[in-house]
Structure formats: C-alpha cells, structure tokens
Write a protein that holds these residues in place. Structure first.
Motif, PDB file in Angstrom:
ATOM      1  N   VAL A  72      36.160   0.811  -2.600  1.00  0.00           N
ATOM      2  CA  VAL A  72      35.779   1.546  -1.394  1.00  0.00           C
ATOM      3  C   VAL A  72      34.278   1.476  -1.148  1.00  0.00           C
ATOM      4  O   VAL A  72      33.819   1.812  -0.056  1.00  0.00           O
ATOM      5  CB  VAL A  72      36.218   3.024  -1.441  1.00  0.00           C
ATOM      6  CG1 VAL A  72      37.722   3.140  -1.433  1.00  0.00           C
ATOM      7  CG2 VAL A  72      35.628   3.724  -2.645  1.00  0.00           C
ATOM      8  N   MET A  73      33.504   1.006  -2.133  1.00  0.00           N
ATOM      9  CA  MET A  73      32.077   0.794  -1.915  1.00  0.00           C
ATOM     10  C   MET A  73      31.584  -0.317  -2.842  1.00  0.00           C
ATOM     11  O   MET A  73      31.879  -0.324  -4.031  1.00  0.00           O
ATOM     12  CB  MET A  73      31.269   2.063  -2.157  1.00  0.00           C
ATOM     13  CG  MET A  73      29.792   1.884  -1.772  1.00  0.00           C
ATOM     14  SD  MET A  73      28.856   3.423  -1.778  1.00  0.00           S
ATOM     15  CE  MET A  73      28.688   3.700  -3.541  1.00  0.00           C
ATOM     16  N   TYR A  74      30.901  -1.275  -2.260  1.00  0.00           N
ATOM     17  CA  TYR A  74      30.323  -2.386  -3.002  1.00  0.00           C
ATOM     18  C   TYR A  74      28.805  -2.343  -2.843  1.00  0.00           C
ATOM     19  O   TYR A  74      28.304  -2.129  -1.736  1.00  0.00           O
ATOM     20  CB  TYR A  74      30.828  -3.732  -2.476  1.00  0.00           C
ATOM     21  CG  TYR A  74      32.329  -3.908  -2.505  1.00  0.00           C
ATOM     22  CD1 TYR A  74      32.950  -4.591  -3.551  1.00  0.00           C
ATOM     23  CD2 TYR A  74      33.125  -3.415  -1.476  1.00  0.00           C
ATOM     24  CE1 TYR A  74      34.318  -4.770  -3.570  1.00  0.00           C
ATOM     25  CE2 TYR A  74      34.499  -3.586  -1.491  1.00  0.00           C
ATOM     26  CZ  TYR A  74      35.093  -4.255  -2.539  1.00  0.00           C
ATOM     27  OH  TYR A  74      36.454  -4.434  -2.557  1.00  0.00           O
ATOM     28  N   VAL A  75      28.089  -2.545  -3.940  1.00  0.00           N
ATOM     29  CA  VAL A  75      26.641  -2.710  -3.890  1.00  0.00           C
ATOM     30  C   VAL A  75      26.357  -4.193  -4.105  1.00  0.00           C
ATOM     31  O   VAL A  75      26.742  -4.769  -5.125  1.00  0.00           O
ATOM     32  CB  VAL A  75      25.932  -1.860  -4.960  1.00  0.00           C
ATOM     33  CG1 VAL A  75      24.424  -2.082  -4.885  1.00  0.00           C
ATOM     34  CG2 VAL A  75      26.268  -0.388  -4.770  1.00  0.00           C
ATOM     35  N   VAL A  76      25.711  -4.801  -3.112  1.00  0.00           N
ATOM     36  CA  VAL A  76      25.540  -6.249  -3.090  1.00  0.00           C
ATOM     37  C   VAL A  76      24.053  -6.596  -3.083  1.00  0.00           C
ATOM     38  O   VAL A  76      23.287  -6.064  -2.262  1.00  0.00           O
ATOM     39  CB  VAL A  76      26.225  -6.856  -1.846  1.00  0.00           C
ATOM     40  CG1 VAL A  76      26.086  -8.368  -1.849  1.00  0.00           C
ATOM     41  CG2 VAL A  76      27.693  -6.459  -1.791  1.00  0.00           C
ATOM     42  N   LYS A  77      23.659  -7.474  -3.998  1.00  0.00           N
ATOM     43  CA  LYS A  77      22.270  -7.964  -4.024  1.00  0.00           C
ATOM     44  C   LYS A  77      22.230  -9.316  -3.327  1.00  0.00           C
ATOM     45  O   LYS A  77      22.998 -10.223  -3.654  1.00  0.00           O
ATOM     46  CB  LYS A  77      21.783  -8.078  -5.469  1.00  0.00           C
ATOM     47  CG  LYS A  77      20.285  -8.298  -5.574  1.00  0.00           C
ATOM     48  CD  LYS A  77      19.809  -8.139  -7.000  1.00  0.00           C
ATOM     49  CE  LYS A  77      18.293  -8.258  -7.106  1.00  0.00           C
ATOM     50  NZ  LYS A  77      17.596  -7.213  -6.340  1.00  0.00           N
ATOM     51  N   VAL A  78      21.331  -9.463  -2.356  1.00  0.00           N
ATOM     52  CA  VAL A  78      21.280 -10.660  -1.512  1.00  0.00           C
ATOM     53  C   VAL A  78      19.901 -11.313  -1.625  1.00  0.00           C
ATOM     54  O   VAL A  78      18.871 -10.640  -1.603  1.00  0.00           O
ATOM     55  CB  VAL A  78      21.572 -10.302  -0.037  1.00  0.00           C
ATOM     56  CG1 VAL A  78      21.376 -11.520   0.858  1.00  0.00           C
ATOM     57  CG2 VAL A  78      22.976  -9.738   0.114  1.00  0.00           C
TER      58      VAL A  78
END
Length: 757
Positions: free
Chosen positions: A659-665
């Motif tokens: 339900v929640m993703y933390v994404v490093k870009v």
C-alpha cells in the motif's frame, strides 16, 4: 418462579432441536463441507487484520480494487481459528459445530422475536405455544437457507452469519424501541455486537432487504401502539439504531460505495455475449422460473406441492386475521410483502424493463433493484417472511380454536408441514445440485471434500507466493472440479480453494469481461511466442493448473478452453512456457513458477496509444512485440513517448505491504513509473511533499506516472489505506464506549434515587 419456569421450558424445547439439527446436518454433510464460490476459510485472524489494515485495497478479482478482505470476514475467521487452530478440529467437524451454533441462535432469535411481538401487541399467550411456534418457524428459516437458488454462496460467507443472527437483531431492536424507557440501555450492546460483524453491509442488496423487513415490522407495530408511544420516541430511537449501524459498518459502507459504483458501471456499460451484465442473471432467473412457479420458491421444484400447501394455509390465516385488527395489521402486510418480493423473483413482477432507466438520473435505483431480486439476495426476505408467517400462524391457530383437541390437531398438522418442508432439503440427493451442470456426467454439488492435494497446494502457495499474483487455470467464469470420494465421482463448484486466503497477492481466477485477464480465457492455450511475457505484465509469479476441471456456466464451447477440456494440451503448453518451471505436481494440480524477476512496481519506457483493446494488448506482449516491465502502453491525454531509459536507476527501498512504496530514483531523463495493479485515482506519487499530477492508465489496466529526471525519493501510496484502520478502530471501540456510558448513567441514576430517599 417465572424465571425458573422459563428455564424449564428451555430444557424441554431446545435440546431436541439441537439433536434434530445435528442429525439432519450429519445426513446433509456426510463428512464434507459446504463450499461455494465466494466462500473462504480464513483460519488466521492475524492475517485478516493484516489485510484490513495494510493490504485492504487488494481485491481478489484482478485487477486490484479497494473493497475486499474486510471485517465481515474477520468475524468468521475468529470462529474457525478457535475450532481448527486452537481446538484442532477437522474441517468437516469445525463446520458442523459452526452450523449447529448459528442454527441454534436463529431458533433462539425466532422464539424471542415472537415473544416480543406478542407482548407488544398485548396478546397473552402460553409460553409453550411461543416456544413451539418460534422453534418451528426457526426450523423453516434455518433450513430455508439451503433453499436458495442457487444455493447460498457458502456458509463461510458473511451472508450466512447475518442471516442466522437477524431474528435476534430484530428481537433486540423491537425491545429497545418499544419496551425500554431509557435511550441507552444494555440492549444496545447485543444489537451492536451483531451489527459489528459488518454483515448488514456486505452488499447493498442485503441492506435493502433488511430495511424492508425492518420498516414493515416496525411501522405495523407503531400503528398498533401509537396511543401509547409518541412518534418522536419512535423516530429518535430508530435514528439511534441507524446511527449504530453506520458506526458498526463504517468500513463496510466504504465497500458498499465502491460495490455500488462497480455494479452501476457494469449494468450500464458492461456487456457479455451482447447482454448487459446487470440483467443477465436476472433474465436467466426469469427464464428458469415461470410466474406459476412462485410456489416453488417455498420448496425445491420437486416438492412444489409443499409450497402450494403452505401458500393455501397462509391465505386461510390471512382471511382469519381480518377478523382481528391487531393480527391483521402485522400478518397481512408481511404476507403481501412476501407475494410482491416472490412475484419479482419469478418475473411475475418483471423488473427487466427498468434497464431502460439505467441511463437516467435514477439509474442507480434501477440497477440496484435488478440486482436485489436475484434469488441469492431476495431469498433472504422470502425465507424470513415465510418462516415468520408460519410461526405467527401457529399462534393464530391456537388462539382461534377453543378445544384442546383442535389445538393439538392444528399443531400436529403444522408440525408435519414444517417437517416435510425441512425434509425436502435433506432427503433424496443430500446435496444441492447445480442446474447448469445437468449435462455433465456427474452431478455438481455444494458439499465438498477437500482432498489432501488441494491442501498441499494451498500450503505451498502460502509459504512461497508472498505478495505475488497467482493464476489459476483453466480460467473460467465459474470453475468446477470433479474428484473421487468413497469411490464415487463427484463435482463441486469451487474456484477458491480453502487455503487461498493464505495468499496475500491477487488470485487471478476469473476472466472478468472487459479487463486485461479476459484474453487468457479466450486464447490460452494457443500458439504464441511467449505468454510468460504477458503473465509478467500481470505480476504473476505462480500458475496453478487444476487437472480435474469442468467448464462452468457461461463458458462458450467454441473458445480455447471450451468443453471438453484438453488437459494434455494445457500441460504441453505450460511445460514449454518460456522461463516457467514445474515445482509441484500431484493428482489434481500442477504448480508452475515463473523464473523471472516479477515486480509490482518498476521503471518503464512508454508508448502512447489510445486505441488498443485488451485482446490486442495480450497479442502484443504474448508475441514479444513489446517486453513486459520494460516497455508499457500509455493511455491518456498529455502522455508522451519515452524511449531508451538505460540511464534511469530506480530502486524500491521499502514496500509497506503493497500500500506504500518508498522509491529511490536517479534518472538522467524522464521515465514512466508503473504500478502493476488496477488503475485507481486513490493511488498517488509524492515527491518532496508535492503530488505528481501526470497519472495515466498503463497497459489497459495498471497505474503509471510520468516521472521527472533527477535524483530524489518518491513515495507511491494508496491513501485510503491510511483511513480505513480508523474506521475499524472506531467500530471496535464503540461498544466499549456504549457500555461505559450505560454504566455511568446507571450510577448517576442510583445516586439520585438514594439522594431522594
């Protein structure tokens, strides 16, 4: 003394009813379990809490939708957890105990309801008569549950729980509104506990019929007692009950909202085989029942004469009750409601023309009515009114006849009638047979004996599937498996295995029309270069092939998976499927694992297109024209083509339960971030406290966002998931708050009384 006398009556009447139910259920089940589509065996309440709080949106039809795995299933899960996990009972024994418990509560509810009604109407009646009439009516009500056409979805489905508890709810509600002076009393606690299961909100149709029954009973009582009770009191106390229902069902109201939207959308826009989905089942029902078959609603078709006999008895009682205004005000409105609902169910009152209103401002009402008269829903008020009228008829009979001989003869007649009615559901073929399956070599039933092979697959997926999606083949609209039990070949309608709730991903099992999964049903197995490429697009990691399937209702025989199933063809294609490995095999199932890196969220190139349908998407990816999870089809105004994202690095550093993703870009150019779940405006991407507005449909079903170049951290979240736990907490805490208020008020009242003394 009165209390002790009442206890003695309990000892006389209730134990024989339990023994009779035990005998009938043993005969009906024969060591199996009642298991239908939309049922489940949620054995681990902690898993359900997990799904409610953090994985709520992941609906068990693909693509995902935010109205499943909710508190109504937790209510059943707690009972089965106690019986199976704590007491170590078997599947079949646990269900037998579970059925017996709710059958008993339904009969207690009927006795209490009849007693409360008679006291409200000022009718002095022998307690023995009340117990007899309530228990006989309760027998009709509980066993009438199995008279649904088709048989009710499953005893583990929430319909069953609220169906059995409804008479108790009605008893407590009438007691609270009419008999108790204080607004807040202890009677509110059992009302709230029943409501807390959330089952009154499982479907908008069920809610509608509950309101119909409630209004008929309460308005009838109010008109009889209007000299002794003010309209203000009647209105205020009912508003309190409605308020409690809302609080108890906050999370379920969220379900109803989405379910209603989807039902309306399907009814207005969805078609299958050229027929609007909203009325397809209703038209099939009308084709199966002629107006003259109204009486068969009261008993199985082979025993229509029992329904006719019941109808004649009710007509006679209706005529007799006219002589007594009190009985007439309650009996006849219920009787005519039964006729109207039954008439709509068989097509005598035909609702199909209402479809023409679906495009109008009252379209929601039209579509809702069409859904509500499907027998799986309208069977509830039919069974209730019929059982209640028989119970009340017994009281009227006993009051009408003066001599004991006539009383005994009338009781004997009605008892035989109820006994014959009950026997129609357990004699001959003990199991409900599915009419659509009549052409099969064996009868399809709703009593199921879970084979060890099925449990083996369930545990395997529980241990390995994690959050990945699982594909069940053959994909059907309704799946049926045949199996051997006691050297007899049987067929069971069950497309959700008892252990499926162990899987926290999505189970792709049905080809929903006009969705991305439907082409699998149309074309697979077939000659394609790489179907695995398409399955990866759907986030599927495991494939379960059921080798003992029959085609279900609605399966066109000319399709790839049409009858007769060619399982050697399925096995051949799956064994040659690129990047897939057979990891488990038994007599009933093969389980294949896709060996690729299947991700639910990934960086992708984007090809802008607004013309491809779901079939073309399937053909595009299955023939390697595009590569799944590297190239995506983007739909929507403002989308731009993006190619060659080799300079884009995207890493999911945290996944909070889907339900929640933390994404490093770290990206040298813009790209599309794709979330491989059903498109919803409730999904959003946040970068440095700002929401990304470029949200597009990807691949015909998924979410995608046009992401900027640069180095940053993004959060992908389904934000209603943050709200739902509060709904659930409010529901759980409310009965505690009510209890505290009642205790405080009682203490204040006692102090006031002492002070006056």
């Amino acid at each position: 003394m009165d209390f002790l006398r009442a206890r003695r009556l309990d000892l006389i009447f209730y134990p024989p009813t339990l023994l009779l139910d035990l005998f009938l259920l043993e005969h009906y089940l024969k060591g199996g379990i009642i298991y239908w589509i939309d049922s489940g065996f949620p054995f681990i309440p902690s898993l359900w809490l997990y799904k409610i709080f953090v994985d709520y949106w992941n609906y068990n039809f693909f693509p995902g939708a935010p109205f499943s795995y909710s508190q109504h299933n937790l209510f059943t899960a707690l009972i089965f957890y106690l019986l199976i996990q704590v007491l170590n009972l078997s599947f079949s024994t646990s269900e037998l105990v579970y059925l017996l418990l709710f059958f008993f509560l339904a009969k207690v509810g009927f006795v209490k309801m009849i007693d409360t009604l008679l006291s409200l109407l000022g009718r002095e009646t022998n307690k023995s008569y009340i117990y007899l009439s309530g228990i006989l009516g309760g027998f009709m009500y509980t066993w009438g549950f199995f008279g649904y056409r088709p048989p009710i979805l499953g005893v583990n489905y929430p319909f069953f729980v609220f169906y059995m508890l409804f008479p108790l709810l009605l008893h407590f509600a009438m007691k609270y509104v009419f008999l108790e002076r204080n607004y807040l009393t202890l009677t509110l606690l059992p009302i709230y506990i029943i409501m807390l299961s959330g089952n009154q909100f499982v479907t908008a149709s069920y809610t509608l019929w509950i309101l119909v029954i409630y209004l008929i009973m309460f308005i009838s009582l109010y008109t009889e007692r209007r000299k002794n009770i003010s309209f203000k009191l009647f209105l205020t106390k009912n508003l309190i009950l409605y308020g409690l229902a809302i609080i108890a069902g906050l999370e379920e109201l969220y379900n109803v909202y989405f379910a209603s939207l989807n039902a309306f959308s399907s009814g207005v826009y969805g078609q299958f085989n050229g027929m609007p989905l909203a009325i397809a089942e209703l038209q099939d029902q009308y084709n199966s029942f002629t107006p003259l078959s109204l009486f068969s609603l009261f008993a199985p078709n082979r025993y229509t004469w029992i329904g006719l006999l019941l109808f004649v008895v009710l007509v006679i009682i209706s005529i007799l009750s006219v002589k007594n205004k009190t009985d007439n005000k309650l009996f006849n409105p219920s009787f005519f409601s039964l006729l109207i609902i039954g008439g709509a169910t068989v097509g005598f009152v035909n609702l199909v023309p209402l479809f023409s209103l679906s495009q109008s401002s009252i379209g929601f009402i039209a579509v809702g009515l069409m859904f509500s008269v499907q027998f799986v829903f309208s069977g509830f008020p039919v069974a209730f009114f019929l059982s209640f009228l028989v119970s009340y008829a017994i009281v009227i009979f006993l009051r009408t006849f003066n001599s004991n001989r006539k009383k005994i003869l009338s009781l004997l007649f009605l008892s035989i009638l109820v006994s014959v009615y009950m026997s129609t559901f357990v004699v001959s073929d003990s199991y409900q047979q599915i009419k659509t399956f009549d052409y099969l070599p064996v009868a399809a039933t709703n009593v199921f004996y879970p084979p060890e092979e099925l449990l083996e697959v369930g545990y395997y997926l529980h241990q390995n599937a994690e959050n990945y999606n699982v594909l069940l083949l053959p994909l059907q609209y309704i799946a049926g498996i045949y199996y051997i039990h006691d050297n007899v070949t049987m067929a069971s309608l069950h497309n959700i295995d008892p252990l499926s709730q162990f899987i926290t991903g999505t189970i792709v099992k049905l080809p929903i029309p006009n969705t991305v999964t439907n082409p699998l049903y149309l074309y697979f197995p077939g000659n394609f270069k790489n179907v695995t490429n398409f399955l990866v697009l759907l986030g599927i990691k495991y494939i379960v092939l059921s080798k003992n399937e029959y085609p279900g209702p609605g399966v066109p025989l000319y399709q790839a998976g049409g009858y007769p199933w060619n399982f050697s063809k399925f096995e051949y294609y799956l064994s040659h499927l690129p990047n897939a490995t057979l990891t488990l095999e038994n007599n009933y199932y093969n389980v294949y694992r896709i060996n690729l890196n299947v991700s639910l969220i990934y960086a992708s190139e984007g090809i802008v297109v607004n013309t491809l349908d779901y079939n073309q998407i399937f053909l595009t990816y299955s023939n390697n024209l595009l590569t799944a999870q590297r190239q995506s089809l983007i739909y929507g105004n403002g989308a731009v083509n993006i190619t060659n994202i080799s300079g884009v690095k995207m890493t999911v550093i945290n996944n909070y339960n889907n339900v929640m993703y933390v994404v490093k870009v770290n990206a040298t150019k813009p790209f599309y971030l794709v979330l491989d779940e059903g498109y919803s405006n409730f999904w959003r991407v946040i970068i440095k406290s700002h929401e990304v507005k470029s949200h597009y449909l990807a691949n015909g079903y998924a979410n995608s966002w046009l992401m900027p170049a640069g180095e940053y951290t993004a959060i992908v979240e389904f934000y209603p998931a943050n709200i739902i736990p509060y709904f659930f907490i409010i529901s759980l805490l409310s009965p505690v708050v009510i209890a505290l208020i009642i205790l405080v008020k009682d203490r204040i009242r006692l102090r006031h009384v002492r002070w006056e003394k």
